[in-house]
Design a protein around this motif. Structure first.
Motif, PDB file in Angstrom:
ATOM      1  N   VAL A  69      40.475  33.981  47.991  1.00 40.07           N
ATOM      2  CA  VAL A  69      39.949  33.277  49.417  1.00 40.07           C
ATOM      3  C   VAL A  69      39.921  31.863  49.214  1.00 40.07           C
ATOM      4  O   VAL A  69      40.199  30.852  49.759  1.00 40.07           O
ATOM      5  CB  VAL A  69      39.763  33.784  50.578  1.00 40.07           C
ATOM      6  N   VAL A  70      38.832  31.416  48.330  1.00 43.22           N
ATOM      7  CA  VAL A  70      38.501  30.017  47.964  1.00 43.22           C
ATOM      8  C   VAL A  70      39.141  28.607  47.773  1.00 43.22           C
ATOM      9  O   VAL A  70      39.368  27.820  48.194  1.00 43.22           O
ATOM     10  CB  VAL A  70      36.842  30.207  47.752  1.00 43.22           C
ATOM     11  N   ALA A  71      39.715  29.464  46.457  1.00 40.24           N
ATOM     12  CA  ALA A  71      40.622  28.933  45.736  1.00 40.24           C
ATOM     13  C   ALA A  71      41.796  28.652  45.931  1.00 40.24           C
ATOM     14  O   ALA A  71      42.628  27.647  46.110  1.00 40.24           O
ATOM     15  CB  ALA A  71      40.939  30.128  44.474  1.00 40.24           C
ATOM     16  N   PHE A  72      42.667  29.394  47.167  1.00 38.33           N
ATOM     17  CA  PHE A  72      44.213  29.734  47.638  1.00 38.33           C
ATOM     18  C   PHE A  72      44.629  28.314  48.544  1.00 38.33           C
ATOM     19  O   PHE A  72      45.035  26.983  48.056  1.00 38.33           O
ATOM     20  CB  PHE A  72      44.453  30.525  49.098  1.00 38.33           C
ATOM     21  N   PRO A  73      43.708  27.161  49.298  1.00 36.23           N
ATOM     22  CA  PRO A  73      44.005  26.192  49.633  1.00 36.23           C
ATOM     23  C   PRO A  73      44.028  24.981  48.199  1.00 36.23           C
ATOM     24  O   PRO A  73      45.168  24.334  48.520  1.00 36.23           O
ATOM     25  CB  PRO A  73      42.803  25.297  50.014  1.00 36.23           C
ATOM     26  N   LEU A  74      43.778  24.845  47.481  1.00 37.41           N
ATOM     27  CA  LEU A  74      44.009  23.982  46.490  1.00 37.41           C
ATOM     28  C   LEU A  74      44.941  24.463  46.190  1.00 37.41           C
ATOM     29  O   LEU A  74      46.121  23.539  46.264  1.00 37.41           O
ATOM     30  CB  LEU A  74      42.271  24.013  45.141  1.00 37.41           C
ATOM     31  N   ALA A  75      45.713  25.543  45.913  1.00 36.23           N
ATOM     32  CA  ALA A  75      46.558  26.207  44.991  1.00 36.23           C
ATOM     33  C   ALA A  75      47.640  26.191  46.154  1.00 36.23           C
ATOM     34  O   ALA A  75      48.659  25.438  45.386  1.00 36.23           O
ATOM     35  CB  ALA A  75      46.492  27.977  44.592  1.00 36.23           C
ATOM     36  N   TYR A  76      47.737  25.716  47.062  1.00 33.33           N
ATOM     37  CA  TYR A  76      48.682  25.450  48.236  1.00 33.33           C
ATOM     38  C   TYR A  76      49.103  24.184  48.043  1.00 33.33           C
ATOM     39  O   TYR A  76      50.276  23.910  48.244  1.00 33.33           O
ATOM     40  CB  TYR A  76      47.770  25.802  49.416  1.00 33.33           C
ATOM     41  N   ALA A  99      48.576  23.736  39.569  1.00 25.98           N
ATOM     42  CA  ALA A  99      47.639  24.922  40.762  1.00 25.98           C
ATOM     43  C   ALA A  99      47.246  25.967  40.643  1.00 25.98           C
ATOM     44  O   ALA A  99      46.193  26.917  40.808  1.00 25.98           O
ATOM     45  CB  ALA A  99      48.916  25.194  41.923  1.00 25.98           C
ATOM     46  N   LEU A 100      47.902  26.599  39.295  1.00 30.67           N
ATOM     47  CA  LEU A 100      47.094  27.850  38.978  1.00 30.67           C
ATOM     48  C   LEU A 100      45.830  28.081  37.952  1.00 30.67           C
ATOM     49  O   LEU A 100      44.819  28.494  38.031  1.00 30.67           O
ATOM     50  CB  LEU A 100      48.184  28.551  37.134  1.00 30.67           C
ATOM     51  N   ILE A 101      45.525  26.230  37.172  1.00 32.93           N
ATOM     52  CA  ILE A 101      44.148  26.087  36.342  1.00 32.93           C
ATOM     53  C   ILE A 101      42.831  25.540  37.208  1.00 32.93           C
ATOM     54  O   ILE A 101      41.857  26.409  36.814  1.00 32.93           O
ATOM     55  CB  ILE A 101      45.077  24.707  36.005  1.00 32.93           C
ATOM     56  N   LEU A 102      44.288  24.770  38.278  1.00 31.03           N
ATOM     57  CA  LEU A 102      43.160  24.339  39.377  1.00 31.03           C
ATOM     58  C   LEU A 102      42.164  26.382  40.274  1.00 31.03           C
ATOM     59  O   LEU A 102      41.140  26.049  40.822  1.00 31.03           O
ATOM     60  CB  LEU A 102      43.215  23.795  40.777  1.00 31.03           C
ATOM     61  N   ALA A 103      43.797  26.982  41.191  1.00 36.36           N
ATOM     62  CA  ALA A 103      43.146  28.102  41.003  1.00 36.36           C
ATOM     63  C   ALA A 103      42.275  28.478  40.313  1.00 36.36           C
ATOM     64  O   ALA A 103      40.736  29.625  40.861  1.00 36.36           O
ATOM     65  CB  ALA A 103      44.215  29.822  41.518  1.00 36.36           C
ATOM     66  N   PHE A 104      41.906  29.071  39.626  1.00 36.20           N
ATOM     67  CA  PHE A 104      41.382  29.152  38.434  1.00 36.20           C
ATOM     68  C   PHE A 104      40.082  28.793  38.109  1.00 36.20           C
ATOM     69  O   PHE A 104      38.629  29.855  38.239  1.00 36.20           O
ATOM     70  CB  PHE A 104      42.011  29.304  36.880  1.00 36.20           C
ATOM     71  N   THR A 105      40.232  27.288  37.880  1.00 39.87           N
ATOM     72  CA  THR A 105      38.241  26.871  37.612  1.00 39.87           C
ATOM     73  C   THR A 105      38.159  27.158  38.999  1.00 39.87           C
ATOM     74  O   THR A 105      36.616  27.225  38.794  1.00 39.87           O
ATOM     75  CB  THR A 105      38.409  25.250  37.612  1.00 39.87           C
ATOM     76  N   ARG A 106      38.373  26.924  40.264  1.00 36.24           N
ATOM     77  CA  ARG A 106      37.867  27.150  41.048  1.00 36.24           C
ATOM     78  C   ARG A 106      37.396  28.524  41.604  1.00 36.24           C
ATOM     79  O   ARG A 106      36.262  28.666  42.431  1.00 36.24           O
ATOM     80  CB  ARG A 106      39.288  27.031  42.831  1.00 36.24           C
ATOM     81  N   SER A 107      38.276  29.027  41.190  1.00 32.59           N
ATOM     82  CA  SER A 107      37.386  31.094  41.256  1.00 32.59           C
ATOM     83  C   SER A 107      36.118  30.948  40.120  1.00 32.59           C
ATOM     84  O   SER A 107      35.595  32.054  41.214  1.00 32.59           O
ATOM     85  CB  SER A 107      39.029  31.972  41.285  1.00 32.59           C
ATOM     86  N   LEU A 108      35.924  30.385  39.484  1.00 32.45           N
ATOM     87  CA  LEU A 108      35.400  30.561  38.390  1.00 32.45           C
ATOM     88  C   LEU A 108      33.768  29.794  39.013  1.00 32.45           C
ATOM     89  O   LEU A 108      32.474  30.448  39.072  1.00 32.45           O
ATOM     90  CB  LEU A 108      35.713  29.600  37.077  1.00 32.45           C
TER      91      LEU A 108
END
Length: 221
Positions: free
Chosen positions: A100-107, A151-160
């Motif tokens: 949920v928190v990573a979604f906006p960056l990916a979007y 987007a995929l890498i940003l979602a991963f790093t934000r999730s981390l």
């Protein structure tokens, strides 16, 4: 601290981040696709809701998720009825919070890639009888591959790096829901600074390498 105790939050964080990153990435692709193929009333309001986890305090996001997925909610009760276990205070809850928190960056990243594509190419595809899904698969996704990778890498790093929402929804149970950010917090709180430095160093190194790969790949294209 033994070796297992040290690596347990690292392994769990990687597992949670990979799954959360993929979930956020796939959901963002679908959401951007639906939002860009056709304009409709309320589009701006919906996109604003999508961006809320980016600006709200993580504890507020975690509280809202706790209300939605808690044992008193209908979602939590239906889940527990079928799987005989609650959603909250599990590593799956950590995946939900991080996604949920990573979604906006990916979007936002994927939307930038999709909107940069020449509309005339899509119009030609439609005139040749291609469906919207075919245009997505054969035109939009290949042309937006740089934005998709970012987007995929940003979602991963934000999730981390997710902490607040994860702590609210999944808790901090060593060996079960304790991720690297929560483990670092506990290590600092108990004055175990050496372990905190090692965990923080690992997070910085992983994030740096991923972002570096993104920059290098972008410069080569």
């Amino acid at each position: 601290m033994n070796t297992m105790e040290f690596w347990s939050p690292v392994i769990l964080s990687l597992r949670v981040s990979v799954l959360a990153g993929i979930v956020a990435f796939v959901c963002a692709i679908w959401a951007v696709w639906r939002m860009t193929i056709r304009k409709f009333p309320g589009l701006t309001v919906i996109e604003t809701v999508f961006m809320l986890p980016l600006v709200l305090p993580p504890t507020v996001v975690g509280f809202l998720l706790l209300v939605i997925f808690g044992r008193r909610s209908w979602v939590g009760q239906v889940f527990e009825m079928f799987f005989h276990m609650p959603i909250v205070f599990t590593w799956g809850a950590a995946v939900i919070a991080a996604a949920v928190v990573a979604f906006p960056l990916a979007y936002q990243t994927i939307k930038t890639g999709f909107t940069s594509i020449d509309r005339d190419l899509l119009a030609v595809g439609r005139s040749m009888g291609a469906s919207e899904f075919q245009l997505l698969r054969f035109v939009t996704l290949p042309l937006a591959r740089r934005s998709l990778m970012t987007a995929l890498i940003l979602a991963f790093t934000r999730s981390l790096g997710e902490f607040g929402a994860t702590l609210m929804l999944a808790g901090n149970i060593p060996g079960r829901t304790q991720t690297l950010p929560t483990a670092i917090y506990i290590a600092v709180d108990t004055n175990d600074l050496n372990t905190a430095w090692l965990w923080a160093g690992l997070m910085v190194l992983m994030s740096f390498l991923l972002l570096l790969c993104t920059r290098v790949a972008a410069e080569r294209e």
